[in-house]
Scaffold this motif. Structure first.
Motif, PDB file in Angstrom:
ATOM      1  N   HIS A 223       1.068  -1.001   0.016  1.00 34.22           N
ATOM      2  CA  HIS A 223      -0.157   0.307  -0.122  1.00 34.22           C
ATOM      3  C   HIS A 223       0.869   1.200   0.324  1.00 34.22           C
ATOM      4  O   HIS A 223       0.218   3.020   0.047  1.00 34.22           O
ATOM      5  CB  HIS A 223      -1.194   0.318   1.188  1.00 34.22           C
ATOM      6  CG  HIS A 223      -1.800  -0.680   0.799  1.00 34.22           C
ATOM      7  ND1 HIS A 223      -1.576  -2.249   2.065  1.00 34.22           N
ATOM      8  CD2 HIS A 223      -3.094  -1.232   0.122  1.00 34.22           C
ATOM      9  CE1 HIS A 223      -2.581  -2.755   2.064  1.00 34.22           C
ATOM     10  NE2 HIS A 223      -3.716  -2.491   0.324  1.00 34.22           N
ATOM     11  N   VAL A 224       2.141   1.360   0.074  1.00 35.60           N
ATOM     12  CA  VAL A 224       2.920   2.294   0.543  1.00 35.60           C
ATOM     13  C   VAL A 224       3.651   3.145  -0.959  1.00 35.60           C
ATOM     14  O   VAL A 224       4.001   1.832  -1.856  1.00 35.60           O
ATOM     15  CB  VAL A 224       4.598   1.845   1.090  1.00 35.60           C
ATOM     16  CG1 VAL A 224       5.338   3.131   1.180  1.00 35.60           C
ATOM     17  CG2 VAL A 224       3.664   1.754   2.462  1.00 35.60           C
ATOM     18  N   VAL A 225       3.020   4.041  -1.330  1.00 40.20           N
ATOM     19  CA  VAL A 225       3.353   4.796  -2.667  1.00 40.20           C
ATOM     20  C   VAL A 225       4.551   5.806  -2.090  1.00 40.20           C
ATOM     21  O   VAL A 225       3.963   7.007  -1.462  1.00 40.20           O
ATOM     22  CB  VAL A 225       2.272   5.378  -2.883  1.00 40.20           C
ATOM     23  CG1 VAL A 225       2.498   6.324  -3.891  1.00 40.20           C
ATOM     24  CG2 VAL A 225       1.051   4.216  -3.707  1.00 40.20           C
ATOM     25  N   GLU A 226       6.342   6.289  -2.691  1.00 39.86           N
ATOM     26  CA  GLU A 226       6.469   6.572  -2.576  1.00 39.86           C
ATOM     27  C   GLU A 226       6.867   8.504  -3.531  1.00 39.86           C
ATOM     28  O   GLU A 226       6.690   7.582  -5.027  1.00 39.86           O
ATOM     29  CB  GLU A 226       7.936   6.061  -2.948  1.00 39.86           C
ATOM     30  CG  GLU A 226       7.902   5.654  -1.540  1.00 39.86           C
ATOM     31  CD  GLU A 226       9.463   5.450  -0.272  1.00 39.86           C
ATOM     32  OE1 GLU A 226      10.717   6.478  -0.758  1.00 39.86           O
ATOM     33  OE2 GLU A 226       9.908   4.134  -0.411  1.00 39.86           O
ATOM     34  N   PHE A 232       2.547   8.315   0.991  1.00 36.51           N
ATOM     35  CA  PHE A 232       1.596   8.158   2.033  1.00 36.51           C
ATOM     36  C   PHE A 232       1.274   6.265   1.722  1.00 36.51           C
ATOM     37  O   PHE A 232       1.717   5.552   0.449  1.00 36.51           O
ATOM     38  CB  PHE A 232       0.098   8.925   0.335  1.00 36.51           C
ATOM     39  CG  PHE A 232       0.430   8.103  -0.260  1.00 36.51           C
ATOM     40  CD1 PHE A 232      -0.782   7.626  -0.943  1.00 36.51           C
ATOM     41  CD2 PHE A 232       1.436   8.987  -1.560  1.00 36.51           C
ATOM     42  CE1 PHE A 232      -0.997   7.719  -2.487  1.00 36.51           C
ATOM     43  CE2 PHE A 232       1.282   9.482  -3.046  1.00 36.51           C
ATOM     44  CZ  PHE A 232      -0.538   8.469  -3.493  1.00 36.51           C
ATOM     45  N   TYR A 233      -0.304   6.297   2.061  1.00 40.81           N
ATOM     46  CA  TYR A 233      -0.135   4.670   1.927  1.00 40.81           C
ATOM     47  C   TYR A 233      -1.898   4.888   1.058  1.00 40.81           C
ATOM     48  O   TYR A 233      -3.058   6.021   1.077  1.00 40.81           O
ATOM     49  CB  TYR A 233      -1.431   3.828   3.363  1.00 40.81           C
ATOM     50  CG  TYR A 233      -0.148   4.088   4.242  1.00 40.81           C
ATOM     51  CD1 TYR A 233       1.712   3.923   4.107  1.00 40.81           C
ATOM     52  CD2 TYR A 233      -0.604   4.143   5.989  1.00 40.81           C
ATOM     53  CE1 TYR A 233       2.255   3.370   4.682  1.00 40.81           C
ATOM     54  CE2 TYR A 233       0.327   3.919   7.053  1.00 40.81           C
ATOM     55  CZ  TYR A 233       1.636   3.580   6.103  1.00 40.81           C
ATOM     56  OH  TYR A 233       3.038   3.527   7.763  1.00 40.81           O
ATOM     57  N   LEU A 234      -2.167   3.936   0.036  1.00 36.69           N
ATOM     58  CA  LEU A 234      -2.757   4.303  -1.192  1.00 36.69           C
ATOM     59  C   LEU A 234      -3.945   3.171  -0.476  1.00 36.69           C
ATOM     60  O   LEU A 234      -3.665   1.671  -1.096  1.00 36.69           O
ATOM     61  CB  LEU A 234      -2.389   4.101  -2.649  1.00 36.69           C
ATOM     62  CG  LEU A 234      -3.726   4.176  -3.225  1.00 36.69           C
ATOM     63  CD1 LEU A 234      -4.155   5.188  -3.430  1.00 36.69           C
ATOM     64  CD2 LEU A 234      -3.123   3.887  -5.170  1.00 36.69           C
ATOM     65  N   LEU A 235      -5.187   3.253  -0.492  1.00 36.75           N
ATOM     66  CA  LEU A 235      -6.033   1.713   0.100  1.00 36.75           C
ATOM     67  C   LEU A 235      -6.668   1.706  -1.737  1.00 36.75           C
ATOM     68  O   LEU A 235      -7.430   3.060  -1.763  1.00 36.75           O
ATOM     69  CB  LEU A 235      -6.572   1.974   0.893  1.00 36.75           C
ATOM     70  CG  LEU A 235      -6.176   1.611   2.486  1.00 36.75           C
ATOM     71  CD1 LEU A 235      -6.893   2.153   3.960  1.00 36.75           C
ATOM     72  CD2 LEU A 235      -5.035   0.814   2.299  1.00 36.75           C
ATOM     73  N   PRO A 276       8.260  -6.772   3.492  1.00 34.69           N
ATOM     74  CA  PRO A 276       8.569  -5.955   2.717  1.00 34.69           C
ATOM     75  C   PRO A 276       7.709  -6.468   1.703  1.00 34.69           C
ATOM     76  O   PRO A 276       6.607  -6.712   2.246  1.00 34.69           O
ATOM     77  CB  PRO A 276       9.541  -7.335   2.093  1.00 34.69           C
ATOM     78  CG  PRO A 276       9.670  -8.537   2.870  1.00 34.69           C
ATOM     79  CD  PRO A 276       9.270  -7.750   4.029  1.00 34.69           C
ATOM     80  N   LYS A 277       7.501  -5.652   0.772  1.00 37.99           N
ATOM     81  CA  LYS A 277       5.986  -5.735  -0.095  1.00 37.99           C
ATOM     82  C   LYS A 277       6.026  -6.991  -1.022  1.00 37.99           C
ATOM     83  O   LYS A 277       7.152  -7.977  -1.466  1.00 37.99           O
ATOM     84  CB  LYS A 277       7.100  -4.874  -1.500  1.00 37.99           C
ATOM     85  CG  LYS A 277       6.876  -3.421  -1.233  1.00 37.99           C
ATOM     86  CD  LYS A 277       6.819  -2.381  -2.361  1.00 37.99           C
ATOM     87  CE  LYS A 277       6.719  -1.180  -2.257  1.00 37.99           C
ATOM     88  NZ  LYS A 277       6.527  -0.197  -3.798  1.00 37.99           N
ATOM     89  N   GLY A 278       5.033  -7.233  -1.172  1.00 35.27           N
ATOM     90  CA  GLY A 278       4.779  -9.115  -1.652  1.00 35.27           C
ATOM     91  C   GLY A 278       4.627 -10.184  -0.449  1.00 35.27           C
ATOM     92  O   GLY A 278       3.647 -10.927  -0.541  1.00 35.27           O
ATOM     93  N   SER A 279       4.676  -9.917   0.693  1.00 34.56           N
ATOM     94  CA  SER A 279       4.556 -10.815   1.500  1.00 34.56           C
ATOM     95  C   SER A 279       2.795 -11.209   2.119  1.00 34.56           C
ATOM     96  O   SER A 279       2.832 -11.522   2.614  1.00 34.56           O
ATOM     97  CB  SER A 279       5.781  -9.957   2.919  1.00 34.56           C
ATOM     98  OG  SER A 279       5.380  -8.864   3.765  1.00 34.56           O
TER      99      SER A 279
END
Length: 382
Positions: A223-226, A232-235, A276-279
């Protein structure tokens, strides 16, 4: 396209399956009415694979009516329990698990009181008497319960063959705004009285203004966007399995962006090293490494509240109100913001923020004091 649609359409008088209710119906020739089909035990025939049972039920109807093509069977009268059952079956596929759990609890309790009543016998006095039995429910809870019960009857009126909603005109009590916030002293006491995992969860809720269990608890590294401006978190409004991605998604249909301050960005990067991402692992977890749930989160906060003897109006959701108060007063940056900016940060409409947090918005209150010839009041620290 028109030819294919015509080939798929069933003739009037044939059994057909409606995906919306997962039930079988037939339409008498010369009418536009849906007539549900029942098995030999008087239960609705459900499931797309039960076509043979539906055709057999239709054959029994036509035989009993001497094969009259326009006649329709007299279906058994609706009961309150049947209305609730059909509504919950649909709600399970469309609403969040938390809301489904609450609605199941309320509707099961309601059916325990008057579920055997026919819908035609249900009166508003039954609903009022049942609500009066739950003396611990405040106005906000009663509003949600009444809305849930109304929705059940409205659903069967709109998508099934129920004629009317007997409690459609029942008035909900006025909502009471929950405008409590933690002081800096209370915040430090809470952190000291709980374990590190719970303290981090509460701190992240205060720093972001995220809803504790429907937003903060479900955030993962995916959900993390840099961006060059920050993180920010994107839901998303819709998840990959078709469910609503956050609390306001059904109402607004928009994605939820949770903007992060510098301290929260640092916490996020630290947590991403462990998840991490994908987990698919939530960034903020319990001390046992699991996702925060409403049951264990509320229970743990209640223990802290008893230990510290905090006021009854202090709850986990107070973290979100604390973010609103501090942001409006410029607690973190020294620059207050207005209601419209706060609404964007919290994922609410300006009206909701105005109703709940206007008393903390100095940009709106200062002109009122100035109109009376009074100076600008000092800003509160927390």
């Amino acid at each position: 396209m028109a030819r294919n649609r015509k080939q798929r359409r069933q003739q009037h008088g044939s059994a057909w399956h409606w995906k919306q209710t997962d039930s079988w119906y037939y339409t008498p020739p010369g009418t536009r009415k849906r007539v549900p089909l029942f098995d030999e035990d008087g239960e609705r025939i459900r499931g797309k694979d039960n076509k043979e049972a539906a055709q057999l039920a239709l054959a029994r109807i036509k035989l009993s009516d001497e094969l009259a093509p326009v006649s329709s069977p007299v279906s058994k009268e609706w009961t309150v329990a049947q209305v609730c059952e059909i509504y919950l079956a649909d709600l399970t596929n469309t609403a969040s698990p938390e809301w489904v759990t609450l609605c199941k609890s309320w509707l099961n309790d309601f059916c325990g009181y008057c579920g055997a009543l026919a819908v035609s016998e249900l009166k508003k006095k039954h609903l009022r008497t049942w609500l009066q039995r739950h003396k611990t429910w405040n106005n906000n809870t009663q509003r949600n319960v009444i809305a849930c019960i109304k929705a059940a009857f409205n659903f069967c009126c709109k998508f099934d063959d129920l004629d009317e909603n007997p409690v459609a005109s029942y008035q909900k009590p006025a909502a009471t705004a929950r405008v409590t916030a933690f002081s800096p002293e209370e915040e430090e006491q809470i952190y000291a009285a709980t374990n590190d995992a719970h303290a981090l969860f509460l701190k992240c809720c205060i720093l972001t203004g995220a809803r504790p269990f429907s937003e903060m608890a479900i955030v993962t590294a995916d959900h993390v966007v840099e961006t060059p401006q920050g993180m920010f978190y994107l839901l998303k409004a819709r998840t990959s399995d078709g469910r609503h991605g956050h609390k306001a998604a059904k109402k607004t249909g928009k994605d939820r962006r949770i903007m992060l301050c510098e301290e929260m960005e640092t916490i996020t990067r630290q947590q991403m090293l462990k998840a991490p991402k994908g987990s698919g692992i939530p960034l903020i977890r319990t001390k046992h490494g699991r996702q925060w749930k409403r049951c264990n989160g509320v229970q743990q906060f209640c223990e802290i509240k008893r230990k510290l003897e905090l006021p009854d109006d202090r709850v986990t959701y107070t973290c979100r109100h604390t973010f609103a108060k501090r942001t409006l007063s410029g607690y973190y940056t020294g620059t207050p913001v207005n209601i419209e900016v706060l609404a964007g940060l919290m994922g609410n409409t300006p009206k909701v923020c105005w109703d709940h947090y206007a008393q903390w918005a100095d940009d709106y209150n200062d002109p009122l004091w100035a109109a009376l010839g009074k100076g600008k009041p000092k800003r509160a620290a927390g």
